[in-house]
Design an enzyme around this catalytic site. Structure first.
Site, PDB file in Angstrom:
ATOM      1  N   LYS A  35      22.743  57.988  44.021  1.00 23.58           N
ATOM      2  CA  LYS A  35      21.437  57.324  44.006  1.00 23.58           C
ATOM      3  C   LYS A  35      20.284  58.315  44.187  1.00 23.58           C
ATOM      4  O   LYS A  35      19.255  58.221  43.517  1.00 23.58           O
ATOM      5  CB  LYS A  35      21.412  56.265  45.112  1.00 23.58           C
ATOM      6  N   MET A  42      54.938  36.488  25.958  1.00 22.36           N
ATOM      7  CA  MET A  42      55.829  37.627  25.761  1.00 22.36           C
ATOM      8  C   MET A  42      56.816  37.747  26.915  1.00 22.36           C
ATOM      9  O   MET A  42      58.000  38.019  26.710  1.00 22.36           O
ATOM     10  CB  MET A  42      55.006  38.919  25.603  1.00 22.36           C
ATOM     11  N   GLU A  68      32.875  44.067  34.921  1.00 25.05           N
ATOM     12  CA  GLU A  68      32.784  45.471  34.481  1.00 25.05           C
ATOM     13  C   GLU A  68      33.959  45.880  33.596  1.00 25.05           C
ATOM     14  O   GLU A  68      33.820  46.749  32.736  1.00 25.05           O
ATOM     15  CB  GLU A  68      32.691  46.408  35.697  1.00 25.05           C
ATOM     16  N   GLN A  79      29.529  49.799  49.520  1.00 20.08           N
ATOM     17  CA  GLN A  79      29.928  49.955  48.115  1.00 20.08           C
ATOM     18  C   GLN A  79      30.213  51.406  47.731  1.00 20.08           C
ATOM     19  O   GLN A  79      29.964  51.824  46.611  1.00 20.08           O
ATOM     20  CB  GLN A  79      28.880  49.329  47.171  1.00 20.08           C
TER      21      GLN A  79
END
Lengths: 160, 563
Positions: B159, B471, B47, B110
């Site tokens: 939902k 770096m 994601e 979730q």
């Protein structure tokens, strides 16, 4: 950037809906500003609330912060309340021991205190400028009769 | 109508043509409705990458990027990408699924307080609680994302709001009474800026990302040319002016060009346009442009005076401000008298514009970046990862057009460049897109190879491979007595085989000629190519201004050569 720190008050009109207080308070939290006092209530419009917020800071912080609050979505308006043209009040409910009743009439003969409940304890309402409330609470504490204090936070309105 | 159907219909109403995302349990109804639309869905493999793709899409096109994920881990994974977009003011709408309203705050499967998280990394986070609120919410989200200071906006979709059916109104427009766009600048404030400019002897323009976001680059160029004012940029401002233009100085900052960093300390007036004076741009603020008055133009009033003290501020849309300035100057028909200043500018620019400094080998990233510039058409898009690769690109890749240089400036998110390149390619399939990468960053989101091959979005990844977190290693060499802590990789994947395993092309090169050939070939390919370029492991980025130093303290080499 730093100047003398003093008490800064804002009067905010905000949307009356969940999450707005969180958004406003987050702006203070991120910058490590402590909110000294905050009072929120509905206005003459159902969809709009008024927040009176007090913090300590210098002039620069006060200006920066007004801009930050103005940019916050859901904040409708931000006014700085200047001490010279602001009427402000705070209310405190204090619980004191029963023997404090004589002291009460002695200390507060000017109407700033009102007994709301008499029983084993007394519940007393103190109203005044926040500094007055500070002073009254302090006196009661000094006399060792104070049991509990609940304060509303300052509400203020511009005179003009 | 269901909330999910209303949702995709509202997205169509905003002319959304592509969404980057990954489905999951609490966003399935919207995914089901997507099948009934013409909206293209591009399936990411993480994601975070979905958000970077939407970010790259938005930065390349100027449109609002859209990404989508499920609740819980989908929302937390995507947060890094959304925060990246927030720091760089990318217009974006980030959509997350959420558990049903009646399950909220019960630690459902979730479930995470997405609005709580996203409030801090977006301009606004919405959570509609009824299907009838959905179209208004979508319209408001796109409005907030694309106006004022552009930004990501979050929509959390429970939902049951997706599945619920009711009569749903579709508004033509929205008003949000607690939102100010600060569009028109105060003409008097602009006039004062002009006065200050005409009084100055050594003016400079500092152009930031706002010039590109606000579409003000054409006016900026006209203004700079008509008045003969040199233009430095920030990292985010790269592309605000073609960097081969005689007035262009390149970026200011930690890895700014010598000419820009020097001149910013010699100027007496900075016209700062759409910049936020990041600490990587100003470096130690007490030593920043000490002789200059700063006139700060920005659409966001909280930027004026935030990081540096502005002598004068002009709040408002940059296009309008620049247009007003040009008009006022036209009326006055006065020209600045800064001949000796321009001579100094020209002298420094000629000395440093093309110079490569501080490299250990002739097969160095700056050399390769120059070759890339020669081979790429001007409107090609370059993205970067974060670290040395990004700073080499900042210094040595000359950007010729706005919206063609895409980098994570504010958040500095490793893994940004590759998915952002894929998103940019989705927006601009007509131009080559190149990700300038390091091996450390590329490993963070290299699973996007699957997306790029699957979706036919070919990009070129150039891995400047030093087998380390370069770096951090550079800083450990310079500031920690060469004590390497957790920066040297002993297990290094074969990037050629890795690319091939995804169905992409892989090639490794050891000389500039090989690089040139491979890069030219990859430009013709219709599949993603990963070019693995093993570079000297101790190649460092110069010029460099060390942390805590001022822009006067420019280092040109590890041995401490200054200028």
């Amino acid at each position: 950037m730093s100047g003398e720190k003093r008490s800064i008050m804002y009067s905010l009109l905000v949307e009356n809906k969940p999450g707005v207080l969180f958004r406003v308070a987050s702006q203070f939290r991120r910058r490590h500003f402590n909110i000294e006092s905050i009072a929120v209530g509905i206005t003459e419009r159902k969809d709009t609330s008024r927040m009176t917020v007090m913090m300590y800071g210098d002039e620069q912080m006060a200006d920066d912060f007004a801009r930050i609050l103005r940019r916050t979505v859901d904040v409708l308006s931000v006014d700085r309340l200047r001490p010279e043209d602001t009427v402000k009040r705070e209310l405190a409910l204090v619980k004191i021991e029963r023997e404090g009743i004589e002291l009460l009439s002695e200390l507060f003969d000017d109407g700033r205190a009102q007994v709301l409940y008499e029983g084993d304890n007394l519940v007393v309402q103190l109203v005044g400028e926040p500094e007055d409330v500070d002073e009254l609470v302090e006196r009661l504490d000094e006399e060792k009769v104070l049991e509990e204090v609940v304060r509303t936070g300052v509400v203020a309105i511009c005179r003009r | 109508m269901s909330g999910a159907k209303a949702f995709v219909k509202a997205l169509e109403g905003e002319d959304v043509d592509v969404i980057f995302g990954i489905p999951g349990g609490s966003i399935m109804s919207i995914y089901d409705e997507l099948l009934n639309t013409g909206i293209r869905h591009i399936l990411a493999r993480h994601e975070q990458s979905a958000a970077h793709m939407a970010d790259g899409y938005a930065r390349a096109s100027g449109r609002v990027g859209v990404c989508m994920a499920t609740s819980g881990p989908g929302a937390t994974n995507m947060a890094t990408g959304v925060a990246t977009a927030y720091m760089d003011s990318t217009p974006m709408v980030a959509i997350t699924g959420q558990v049903p309203t009646y399950m909220m705050a019960r630690d459902a499967f979730q479930e995470i307080d997405s609005t709580g998280i996203y409030t801090h990394i977006t301009k606004y986070s919405f959570q509609p609680l009824r299907p009838s609120e959905v179209p208004w919410t979508v319209k408001a989200a796109f409005y907030l994302a694309s106006t004022g200071r552009t930004s990501p906006i979050h929509i959390d979709m429970p939902k049951d709001v997706q599945t619920g059916e009711e009569e749903i109104p579709f508004p033509d427009s929205v008003t949000i009474r607690g939102y100010r766009r600060y569009v028109p600048p105060d003409p008097a404030a602009v006039a004062k800026a002009v006065d200050l400019l005409l009084e100055s002897n050594r003016p400079i323009i500092l152009a930031g990302g706002g010039v590109i976001k606000g579409g003000a680059y054409d006016l900026l160029l006209r203004f700079a040319e008509s008045m003969n004012i040199p233009v430095a940029t920030t990292l985010m401002g790269k592309g605000a002016i073609p960097e081969n233009h005689p007035l262009a100085l390149g970026p200011v900052g930690m890895h700014g060009t010598v000419q820009a960093n020097k001149l910013i300390n010699e100027t007496d007036l900075i016209l700062a346009i759409g910049v936020r004076f990041s600490d990587r741009t100003t470096m130690e603020v007490s030593g920043f442009a000490v002789d200059a008055k700063i006139v700060h133009f920005d659409v966001d009033p909280t930027e004026i005076g935030k990081n540096v003290t502005a002598y004068h501020g002009v709040i408002g849309d940059l296009r309008t401000s620049l247009k007003l300035m040009i008009d006022i100057l036209h009326e006055r028909t006065r020209r600045g008298k800064w001949g000796s200043w321009l001579k100094r500018v020209k002298e420094l620019r000629e000395e440093w514009h093309d110079k490569i400094v501080g490299v250990k080998s002739k097969f160095s990233p700056p050399h390769m970046l120059k070759i890339m510039r020669e081979l790429l058409p001007p409107d090609s898009i370059v993205t970067t990862e974060v670290g040395q690769n990004q700073m080499w690109a900042e210094l040595y890749f000359k950007v010729l057009k706005p919206r063609t240089f895409i980098t994570s400036g504010g958040l500095g998110t490793m893994g940004f460049g590759f998915p952002a390149a894929i998103g940019a390619k989705a927006a601009r399939p007509d131009v080559p897109v190149v990700d300038i990468a390091g091996d450390g960053s590329f490993l963070m989101t290299m699973n996007s190879l699957a997306t790029s091959v699957e979706e036919g979005l070919p990009v070129i990844v150039v891995i400047l491979n030093n087998s380390s977190l370069g770096m951090v290693a550079q800083w450990q060499r310079l500031f920690y007595n060469r004590r390497y802590s957790a920066v040297l990789f002993s297990s290094i994947p074969d990037f050629v085989k890795l690319a091939e395993s995804f169905g992409a092309e892989g090639v490794r090169v050891y000389t500039l000629d090989e690089f040139k050939r491979a890069f030219t070939e990859s430009l013709k390919d219709d599949v993603t190519t990963v070019i693995d370029v093993p570079i000297h492991p101790e190649e460092d980025v110069y010029p460099f201004v060390g942390p805590g130093k001022t822009l006067k303290d420019i280092l040109l080499s590890a041995e401490g050569a200054g200028v």
